[in-house]
Every structure is written in structure tokens, then in C-alpha cells.
Design a protein around this motif. Structure first.
Motif, PDB file in Angstrom:
ATOM      1  N   ASN A 247      -1.665   2.920   4.826  1.00  0.00           N
ATOM      2  CA  ASN A 247      -1.867   2.037   3.670  1.00  0.00           C
ATOM      3  C   ASN A 247      -1.394   2.841   2.465  1.00  0.00           C
ATOM      4  OD1 ASN A 247      -2.679   0.266   1.710  1.00  0.00           O
ATOM      5  ND2 ASN A 247      -4.867   0.674   1.929  1.00  0.00           N
ATOM      6  N   PRO A 248      -0.062   2.875   2.244  1.00  0.00           N
ATOM      7  CA  PRO A 248       0.487   3.779   1.232  1.00  0.00           C
ATOM      8  C   PRO A 248       0.263   3.263  -0.196  1.00  0.00           C
ATOM      9  CG  PRO A 248       2.185   2.920   2.756  1.00  0.00           C
ATOM     10  CD  PRO A 248       0.985   2.061   2.870  1.00  0.00           C
ATOM     11  N   PRO A 249       0.447   4.154  -1.177  1.00  0.00           N
ATOM     12  CA  PRO A 249       0.474   3.668  -2.569  1.00  0.00           C
ATOM     13  C   PRO A 249       1.655   2.726  -2.728  1.00  0.00           C
ATOM     14  CG  PRO A 249       1.120   5.986  -2.444  1.00  0.00           C
ATOM     15  CD  PRO A 249       0.673   5.592  -1.081  1.00  0.00           C
ATOM     16  N   TYR A 250       1.419   1.526  -3.291  1.00  0.00           N
ATOM     17  CA  TYR A 250       2.551   0.587  -3.415  1.00  0.00           C
ATOM     18  C   TYR A 250       2.657  -0.087  -4.781  1.00  0.00           C
ATOM     19  CZ  TYR A 250      -1.064  -2.708  -1.556  1.00  0.00           C
ATOM     20  OH  TYR A 250      -2.211  -3.428  -1.309  1.00  0.00           O
ATOM     21  N   VAL A 251       1.972   0.460  -5.772  1.00  0.00           N
ATOM     22  CA  VAL A 251       2.133  -0.088  -7.132  1.00  0.00           C
ATOM     23  C   VAL A 251       3.377   0.555  -7.752  1.00  0.00           C
ATOM     24  CG1 VAL A 251       1.066  -0.357  -9.409  1.00  0.00           C
ATOM     25  CG2 VAL A 251      -0.380  -0.331  -7.345  1.00  0.00           C
ATOM     26  N   CYS A 252       4.246  -0.274  -8.317  1.00  0.00           N
ATOM     27  CA  CYS A 252       5.422   0.275  -9.013  1.00  0.00           C
ATOM     28  C   CYS A 252       4.937   1.087 -10.218  1.00  0.00           C
ATOM     29  CB  CYS A 252       6.331  -0.860  -9.497  1.00  0.00           C
ATOM     30  SG  CYS A 252       6.935  -1.908  -8.165  1.00  0.00           S
ATOM     31  N   SER A 253       5.559   2.231 -10.447  1.00  0.00           N
ATOM     32  CA  SER A 253       5.127   3.112 -11.550  1.00  0.00           C
ATOM     33  C   SER A 253       5.002   2.354 -12.869  1.00  0.00           C
ATOM     34  CB  SER A 253       6.117   4.275 -11.713  1.00  0.00           C
ATOM     35  OG  SER A 253       6.228   4.990 -10.518  1.00  0.00           O
ATOM     36  N   GLY A 254       5.949   1.463 -13.130  1.00  0.00           N
ATOM     37  CA  GLY A 254       5.955   0.711 -14.381  1.00  0.00           C
ATOM     38  C   GLY A 254       4.827  -0.293 -14.511  1.00  0.00           C
ATOM     39  N   ASP A 255       4.161  -0.609 -13.389  1.00  0.00           N
ATOM     40  CA  ASP A 255       3.069  -1.599 -13.415  1.00  0.00           C
ATOM     41  C   ASP A 255       1.687  -0.968 -13.506  1.00  0.00           C
ATOM     42  OD1 ASP A 255       4.987  -3.562 -13.162  1.00  0.00           O
ATOM     43  OD2 ASP A 255       4.763  -3.761 -10.974  1.00  0.00           O
ATOM     44  N   LEU A 256       1.628   0.359 -13.431  1.00  0.00           N
ATOM     45  CA  LEU A 256       0.321   1.026 -13.419  1.00  0.00           C
ATOM     46  C   LEU A 256      -0.496   0.706 -14.670  1.00  0.00           C
ATOM     47  CD1 LEU A 256       1.396   4.532 -12.055  1.00  0.00           C
ATOM     48  CD2 LEU A 256      -0.062   2.888 -10.861  1.00  0.00           C
ATOM     49  N   ALA A 257       0.186   0.622 -15.809  1.00  0.00           N
ATOM     50  CA  ALA A 257      -0.518   0.374 -17.082  1.00  0.00           C
ATOM     51  C   ALA A 257      -1.172  -1.001 -17.120  1.00  0.00           C
ATOM     52  CB  ALA A 257       0.457   0.518 -18.250  1.00  0.00           C
ATOM     53  N   GLU A 258      -0.697  -1.921 -16.271  1.00  0.00           N
ATOM     54  CA  GLU A 258      -1.248  -3.283 -16.272  1.00  0.00           C
ATOM     55  C   GLU A 258      -2.458  -3.439 -15.364  1.00  0.00           C
ATOM     56  OE1 GLU A 258       2.001  -5.978 -15.377  1.00  0.00           O
ATOM     57  OE2 GLU A 258       3.331  -4.749 -16.625  1.00  0.00           O
TER      58      GLU A 258
ATOM     59  N   ILE B  81      -3.486   8.037  17.818  1.00  0.00           N
ATOM     60  CA  ILE B  81      -3.244   7.249  16.603  1.00  0.00           C
ATOM     61  C   ILE B  81      -3.141   8.186  15.407  1.00  0.00           C
ATOM     62  CG2 ILE B  81      -4.141   5.409  15.105  1.00  0.00           C
ATOM     63  CD1 ILE B  81      -5.709   4.344  17.532  1.00  0.00           C
ATOM     64  N   LEU B  82      -2.174   7.926  14.543  1.00  0.00           N
ATOM     65  CA  LEU B  82      -1.999   8.702  13.314  1.00  0.00           C
ATOM     66  C   LEU B  82      -2.245   7.797  12.102  1.00  0.00           C
ATOM     67  CD1 LEU B  82      -1.038  11.201  11.681  1.00  0.00           C
ATOM     68  CD2 LEU B  82       1.315  10.390  11.999  1.00  0.00           C
ATOM     69  N   ASP B  83      -3.164   8.233  11.236  1.00  0.00           N
ATOM     70  CA  ASP B  83      -3.467   7.513   9.995  1.00  0.00           C
ATOM     71  C   ASP B  83      -2.914   8.339   8.833  1.00  0.00           C
ATOM     72  OD1 ASP B  83      -4.587   5.945   7.974  1.00  0.00           O
ATOM     73  OD2 ASP B  83      -6.562   6.890   8.139  1.00  0.00           O
ATOM     74  N   ILE B  84      -1.831   7.858   8.232  1.00  0.00           N
ATOM     75  CA  ILE B  84      -1.164   8.600   7.153  1.00  0.00           C
ATOM     76  C   ILE B  84      -1.777   8.220   5.802  1.00  0.00           C
ATOM     77  CG2 ILE B  84       1.036   8.947   5.952  1.00  0.00           C
ATOM     78  CD1 ILE B  84       2.483   8.446   8.569  1.00  0.00           C
ATOM     79  N   GLY B  85      -2.205   9.223   5.036  1.00  0.00           N
ATOM     80  CA  GLY B  85      -2.859   8.970   3.747  1.00  0.00           C
ATOM     81  C   GLY B  85      -4.262   8.448   3.984  1.00  0.00           C
TER      82      GLY B  85
END
Length: 298
Positions: free
Chosen positions: A195-206, A122-126
Motif C-alpha cells: 500500500n504505497p504512498p500515492y499522493v502526488c507531491s503537488g496535492d499534499l498541501a490540499e 508473503i512480502l508486505d512492502i512498506g
């Protein structure tokens, strides 16, 4: 604040302080931090509610309360987070494990138990804190797990968690960017999970201050459309996934269609399946690599 404060008085004052700082659950947070400062269980806490607190413990408690008032997450203050009924060490070098990610672990375990291969690879990425890898190792005692992360600081935490839960011999942790550190060995994995990062860059501030100010940005920022890492893993993982091997992702609430299209566009995968979390939101997307026999059939 006098040194002769009781647990009850300290709780009351801390609740008011946290409430004024805009903390959503001031009473619960105050209790958890006071129990942490006193190093006592919940039962002991209520049995000693009218006992006085020593000056040393009181100073420690108020230091923790001020950290929480600055919106530092509880898990970083206590360095503890429960996940899959296990206690994990967490630091600001790793994303705090979320309860909804347990569905991803559940889905991997379920598929693994149906695969008649031993030992399963099994490979766990991130891998971050190593929470997913450690839980899988606990559930699948025969499995050999590889956890990859770009952060050496995160991997230190992951290794500590693997040791803590007695599964260090089942997991190897590798530093590097996604699949790159595995390029030379070209090992075939039966299951690849991320379980990758999935927040859109533009939404980080919210995002809530607890998240945007404290959690590692590389574990949150998924690029302009939130799909950067999904795109790379889907396109690059073919050579690392065994025939009929499974690929599973955690996804954000509205990403099912987009990630499904990435999987379909990459070719070589079966139609993706979706799993909803307990709130009824799309949370896990899973697919399987087509067997070699089928891959030549149009």
C-alpha cells in the motif's frame, strides 16, 4: 470548568469547543476521548452519563480535547485504531490504517487460499504499523510473512502489534528501502503486497490538516505523479516473485490506468485485475507473474 462536572456537562462543553475548532464530528470525537480519559466502555459511558467526573479525569479529558482541536488525529491521541476487527497501536511514526485497505487484505487472503503451496511466503512492502502483515498472519496461519519498512520507528510499532496479536513468530520485520534489504537472499515470495504512498507531491498541501500536519510524509508522498513507488516495485519485484506469484497494490482513486500500464510495460505479468471498494472506487490492482513455461511463448 468546575471539578463537579457531570459526564453530560463535559460532553456538551467539549462538543461546543471542538465544533468551534472546525472538527467535523465533534460529538463522536468528544465521546471517544471522554471514554478514553475515563477508561470505560460505551455501555458504561451511557450508564454513568449523569455521574460527576473527578478533577484528575477532567484535566486529562480537556488535555485530549485540546489536542484534537489542534487537528491531531483521534488515533494518534488514543494510540488505537481498529482494522480488520483488530485493535492496533498507532503513533505518528506510522500511517493510520484506513478501512478501505481491508479490501487489499481480503484480496490477498482470497488469492493465498487458492494457492496450493505451503508454507506460503508473503512480502508486505512498506509495512508501517504492521496492520496488513498482522491481519494476513491471523488469517493464514501457515504463512511466513516478511514486512519491510524504511523507518525503524515504524518497525517498532509493527513488532509491538505482531506481539499484541500473537503472530510475532510468523512475521519477520526488516528495515530498508523497498526490496533492497532482501537483495542478498533473493528469496522468492508467493505474494507481494504493498500500500504505497500515492499522493502526488503537488496535492499534499490540499490534504486535511489531520493528514498533512500529522501523518508521516514518507508514507503519503508518491512523487510528482504519485507513481514513484509503484514504478520501482513493478520494475524490481520480478526477481523476488515466484513463478505464478501474485502482486497486489492498493491504489488511489484515479490511478488504475497508470498502474495497469506500468505492469503491462514491465512484461512478465498477466493482465491486471481491478477491485472496487464499497464506495465503488478503484482500490486494489492485482496481477500474476507468468509461469516460466509461458514466458518464452510470444
Amino acid at each position: 470548568r468546575s471539578a463537579r462536572q457531570t459526564v453530560r456537562m463535559a460532553m456538551s462543553a467539549a462538543c461546543r469547543f471542538l465544533s468551534a475548532a472546525g472538527i467535523e464530528s465533534p460529538r463522536l470525537d468528544a465521546e471517544l476521548l471522554l471514554r478514553h480519559a475515563l477508561d470505560i466502555s460505551q455501555v458504561e459511558f451511557y450508564l454513568h452519563f449523569d455521574d460527576t467526573i473527578g478533577p484528575e479525569h477532567e484535566r486529562r479529558f480537556w488535555r485530549l480535547i485540546r489536542m484534537r482541536a489542534r487537528r491531531e488525529p483521534l488515533a494518534y491521541i488514543t494510540e488505537h485504531k481498529e482494522f480488520w476487527s483488530l485493535d492496533f497501536k498507532v503513533t505518528p511514526d506510522v500511517l493510520i490504517p484506513r478501512p478501505e485497505t481491508e479490501l487489499l487484505v481480503e484480496a490477498v487472503v482470497e488469492r493465498a487460499q487458492r494457492m496450493l503451496r505451503s508454507p506460503l511466503k508473503i512480502l508486505d512492502i512498506g509495512t508501517g504499523s504492521g496492520a496488513i502483515a498482522v491481519c494476513l498472519a491471523k488469517e493464514l496461519r501457515e504463512a511466513q510473512i516478511t514486512g519491510v519498512d524504511i523507518s525503524s520507528a515504524a518497525l517498532r510499532v509493527a513488532r509491538e502489534n505482531a506481539e499484541r496479536h500473537g503472530v510475532a513468530d510468523q512475521i519477520r520485520f526488516v528495515e530498508g528501502d523497498l526490496l533492497a534489504p532482501l537483495a542478498e537472499e533473493r528469496e522468492n515470495f508467493d505474494l507481494i503486497v504493498a500500500n504505497p504512498p500515492y499522493v502526488c507531491s503537488g496535492d499534499l498541501a490540499e490534504l486535511a490538516p489531520e493528514i498533512r500536519q500529522w501523518e508521516p510524509i514518507t508514507a503519503l508522498d508518491g512523487g510528482a505523479d504519485g507513481l514513484d513507488i509503484y514504478r520501482r516495485v513493478v520494475n524490481e519485484c520480478g526477481g523476488y516473485l515466484a513463478s505464478e506469484g501474485h502482486l497486489l497494490f492498493e491504489i488511489g482513486e484515479y490511478m488504475a490506468e497508470a498502474v495497469g500500464q506500468l505492469i503491462e510495460g514491465a512484461g512478465g505479468f498477466e493482465a491486471a485485475t481491478l477491485l472496487q471498494d464499497y464506495a465503488g472506487k478503484d482500490r486494489v490492482i492485482a496481477t500474476q507473474k507468468r509461469s516460466r513455461a509461458r514466458s518464452y511463448v510470444k
